[in-house]
Structures are given as structure tokens and as C-alpha cells.
Design an enzyme around this catalytic site. Sequence first.
Site, PDB file in Angstrom:
ATOM      1  N   ARG A   1      11.575 -10.351 -21.443  1.00  0.00           N
ATOM      2  CA  ARG A   1      12.653 -10.994 -22.538  1.00  0.00           C
ATOM      3  C   ARG A   1      13.192 -12.005 -21.252  1.00  0.00           C
ATOM      4  O   ARG A   1      13.150 -13.280 -21.509  1.00  0.00           O
ATOM      5  CB  ARG A   1      14.009 -10.711 -22.429  1.00  0.00           C
ATOM      6  CG  ARG A   1      13.963 -11.009 -24.166  1.00  0.00           C
ATOM      7  CD  ARG A   1      14.830 -10.091 -24.546  1.00  0.00           C
ATOM      8  NE  ARG A   1      14.893  -9.690 -25.520  1.00  0.00           N
ATOM      9  CZ  ARG A   1      15.416  -9.519 -26.570  1.00  0.00           C
ATOM     10  NH1 ARG A   1      16.458  -8.437 -26.836  1.00  0.00           N
ATOM     11  NH2 ARG A   1      14.326  -8.317 -27.682  1.00  0.00           N
TER      12      ARG A   1
ATOM     13  N   HIS B   1      22.695 -12.937 -24.796  1.00  0.00           N
ATOM     14  CA  HIS B   1      22.389 -11.840 -25.526  1.00  0.00           C
ATOM     15  C   HIS B   1      23.194 -10.516 -25.217  1.00  0.00           C
ATOM     16  O   HIS B   1      23.418 -10.272 -26.715  1.00  0.00           O
ATOM     17  CB  HIS B   1      21.420 -11.762 -26.036  1.00  0.00           C
ATOM     18  CG  HIS B   1      20.183 -11.289 -27.415  1.00  0.00           C
ATOM     19  ND1 HIS B   1      21.202 -11.479 -28.581  1.00  0.00           N
ATOM     20  CD2 HIS B   1      19.522 -10.159 -27.675  1.00  0.00           C
ATOM     21  CE1 HIS B   1      20.782 -10.685 -28.623  1.00  0.00           C
ATOM     22  NE2 HIS B   1      19.832  -9.482 -28.610  1.00  0.00           N
TER      23      HIS B   1
ATOM     24  N   GLU C   1       7.162  -5.939 -30.837  1.00  0.00           N
ATOM     25  CA  GLU C   1       8.448  -6.978 -30.218  1.00  0.00           C
ATOM     26  C   GLU C   1       7.530  -6.945 -28.673  1.00  0.00           C
ATOM     27  O   GLU C   1       7.235  -6.179 -28.398  1.00  0.00           O
ATOM     28  CB  GLU C   1       9.590  -6.720 -30.462  1.00  0.00           C
ATOM     29  CG  GLU C   1       9.870  -6.960 -32.081  1.00  0.00           C
ATOM     30  CD  GLU C   1      11.391  -6.630 -31.381  1.00  0.00           C
ATOM     31  OE1 GLU C   1      12.262  -5.545 -31.056  1.00  0.00           O
ATOM     32  OE2 GLU C   1      12.184  -7.120 -32.342  1.00  0.00           O
TER      33      GLU C   1
HETATM   34  C1  SIN Z   1      15.585  -9.537 -31.931  1.00  0.00           C
HETATM   35  O1  SIN Z   1      15.787  -9.712 -32.953  1.00  0.00           O
HETATM   36  O2  SIN Z   1      15.124 -10.600 -30.895  1.00  0.00           O
HETATM   37  C2  SIN Z   1      16.268  -9.196 -30.439  1.00  0.00           C
HETATM   38  C3  SIN Z   1      16.522  -7.403 -30.874  1.00  0.00           C
HETATM   39  C4  SIN Z   1      17.134  -6.704 -29.693  1.00  0.00           C
HETATM   40  O3  SIN Z   1      17.699  -7.920 -28.811  1.00  0.00           O
HETATM   41  O4  SIN Z   1      16.462  -5.747 -29.527  1.00  0.00           O
END
Ligand code: SIN
Length: 514
Positions: free
Chosen positions: A277, A336, A114
Site C-alpha cells: 500500500r 486510512h 488484495e
Molecule cells: C480496502 O478495502 O481496500 C481496505 C481494506 C483495509 O483497509 O484493510
Amino acid sequence: MDAHRGDALVVGAGIAGLIAALKLAPAKVTVLCKTRLGKGAATEWAQGGIAAAIGKDDSPRLHAIDTQRAGAGINDRKIVEILTRDAPARVEELLELGAAFDRTEAGELALGREAAHQRRRIVKAGGDATGHEILKTLIEAVRGHSSIEIAEDVTAADLIVDDGRVAGVAAVDNSSGARVAFRAGAVVLATGGMGRLYRYTTNPVEATGDGIAMAARAGALLADMEFVQFHPTALAIGRDPMPLVTEAVRGEGATLVNDLGERFMLAIHPDAELAPRDVVARAIFEQQQRGRTVGLCGSTTIGDKFPQDFPTVFGFCAGAGIDPRVQNIPVAPAAHYHMGGIAVDEWGRTSLENLWACGETSATGVHGANRLASNSLLEALVYGSRVASDIANAAPRQRNERATKPSRQRHAPRRNPRTSAAQALSDVRNVMYSNVGLVRNQAGLREALARIEELGAQFGEAGSELRNLLVVGRLIAEAALARRESRGSHYRSDFPQSDEAFAKRSFTRLRSVA
Ligand code: SIN
């Protein structure tokens, strides 16, 4: 008012609350759940996974470096060290409880990638259904303990404080409307986030900041309230809450393009779509401000593997008539995760005697100004476990040393019935997204505070969720006004640079009760 008594009371039944309850057993534990068990917790919707330095090329130190880099310099280092050190052991425990995490053909844990992680370290389940698997596992485990009682459809309203010591929670039975007191030797808040405060959010409707608001009203110290993370890629198909399109889709090579076909992230950050992010979310927001729409293109990099690798995202898209194997997925940023919350120490102790907090409602300082992807389930596991061991081991209870005397509370002004509660909720969500969202400035923040004050005057005594949201909204806007710089998720267009003078966490208390 009916009264229940136990050794420990855990408010909230997501990952943080359930792991704490599980580790508190065989003590007599009551878990309060606002809905039916398994519903209403953001855990269930978590797609990405749990970050843990398990790979051969990885280490807790590298994980800590990434966590701190994302946090823009104000993470609490000690807390980060504990988080990254304990991560592999907490994953192992979930495996022992029966969690079926994804594996490679060789039988090893399949680690995903990620944004802003320099290694593959995301433990996941069912491709993008990690939260569901974890919650299912924990629910089964909790149900197997006769000492854990789950009180479903009960909403916590306020803390009960006896002689300066938290003694329980005054709650409402949702079906009968009856007030019920839950008293316990130790009280843990694990109520999750506050995404409902924003017009666009990936959080369940139950995420109304209840824990923060209850603790704030009782005089608890709060931290980092201004830091709200917006996920760059929520599915923009008109649903509220917005379904998430996991960051792992970008981790597997999907790119962001606007409706002119421009891959705009290339010009913004060397890591392009895998930039932190806040950078990606703001870039999409800026595209929107210029009248552009944004799509996520995974047709060449993921293509036919979409249904198998990302079944949840594929299902959401299919339900909206979009085929991500060949079409771009429409995306927009949405609130979020809240890095701020109830200030706690490394054992989850709050500033109030006999009150602990863990998970999103707490502010451990681990995330700094911006959370690294997939560190939230991990934080809930690590600090939910530590709360339980502190309660089991420590007596007498300690306060978090930062504590000072609670400020005086004033009574809420009389209610003016002109605005309906539904209208008020809609107003506060709009004003928070527009003025206290991805891009903030002094004028907008003051305007938001004025509107929140007005609504607080009308709804200070109303249904607890709106009251809670107004308290939390005000605390976020006040903290955002005070931080006259930009850092991590907090971006001020009138102070666009970071300023060394603000290179520290923020702490606050509710000055009066809304
Ligand atoms: C995601 O799956 O993009 C969210 C994971 C997260 O918010 O840590």
C-alpha cells in the site's frame, strides 16, 4: 457529576469494542458510543474484509509471512502468530452469530484477493460491504444481552485514575452537555483511529484519536506513533471524508493510469498495482506532485460486474456521475489507518493498571511499519476477544511490563482567542497532510511541530476532539522526526533508505500536556 458503575467499561462501539463487550457478558458491561450505535465507527465503512487463512492452498504461516513482509521487518512475531492462528476461529464465530459472508456457488466462503497477499484469503460480505454486515451482526448480538448497556451520544473526555489505577472515564453527555463519570472494575479503550487529523482521509469525522490522547495524558506508554497508512485509492470527488475505493478492485485486475494514459505502476514495482500500500500510495502522490491526476481503470477487467461485485463503490461513483463500467475512477491517497497507538501486550494490557486497549487505538505490534490489507478488522476481532478473556480470567490486574513511571505533566498555557477552533482544525489537518503525510523531512516535521505547539497553546483546554487531535498530531510528528530512516508507511525524503539501526518498534510517552 452523575456516576454510573459496572464490572467493565468499553469506550467505543466499533468491531473491537463490541466484540470485547459481547465476550465480557454476562458481566455487567457499559459501552460508550460517541454517536448513535452503528454510526461513527470506521467498521461500518470497511469494504475489504477480514483476512483469514481459510483456503485449501493457504495456511496461518503464509498469512504471517505476508503480514510481516508488509510490516517491513518490525512486526512483533508472537503477536502476528496469534493473529494469523486465531483468524479462522474468529471468522467462524461471526458466522455462528449470523454474519452473511459471501459464498461461492458451491456454498464455500468466497475468498477475495488484495494487494500483498499471496493467496485469496479475504472474507467479505455484500461484495464490498463487509464492515456493515459485521457491525449489524455484532449490534444484534449485543442488543440480545441484558447485561450490556449501551450509552449513546456520550463522549469520553479523560480517564479517571485513582491511586495510580484506572477506575473509569469522565465523559460528556452530548445532548445535555452534562459531565458524567463512568466507573468500572475494568476499562477498555476501543475508540478507533485518528484520520480526522489529516486533510484527506477515509475515516469518519469521529476518528479523532480520543483513546490515544486520553491514555497519553494519563501517562500511558505509546508505540509506533509515526506509522500512518495512506490508502492509495480514495475517491477524489471533493468529499470530506473521502469515500474508499476498495483495494479489492485492484485485486480483480483494475489498473492505475495517469491523465496521459500511462500505467505508471509497471515501472515502480514488480507487483504493479498490487504492490504494498505505501508503495502504491506514494506513487500516486508523486504523480500528483508532478501535476498529474490518477484514475483507476476497471472497465475491461470488472466492467459490467461492477454493480454486483462492488455495489458500495459503484454507488459512490454513480452519485458523482461516474460510471466505472466504462470510465476511470478518479483516485488519490488518503489517511486510512494508524498502526501506532496505545502500547499493549498480547492480552491488550496497557502500561496503566486496569486499562486495556484493542482495535485501531492500540498498538499490538502486529502491523509493524505497514498494515497488510484486511488485517485491521481481524486484529480487532482477535485482540478484542483476548482483552475480554484476560479481564474475565486475570486477577489481580497486571500492567504491561514495559511500563515505567508516568512523566510529569504541565498545565496547558492560557488560550489565545485569535484563531477559531474551526480554523485551528483546518490548519492542523493541512499541516499534517503536507508535512507529516506520505513524504516527510526534518524541516517539514519541525514546522508542523511548531504549528501544533502554537495551536496547542491556544486550544489545550478547548473542546476535547481538537485537544485530542493536537496531542496525537504532536506525538506522530515527534516520532516521525526521531525515525531518521524510511520504513513501510513512514517515508523520509531526507533519509530515503531503511537503516538497520532503526529496525525496531518505537515507544514513547507524552512529555507534557497540550
Ligand atoms: C480496502 O478495502 O481496500 C481496505 C481494506 C483495509 O483497509 O484493510
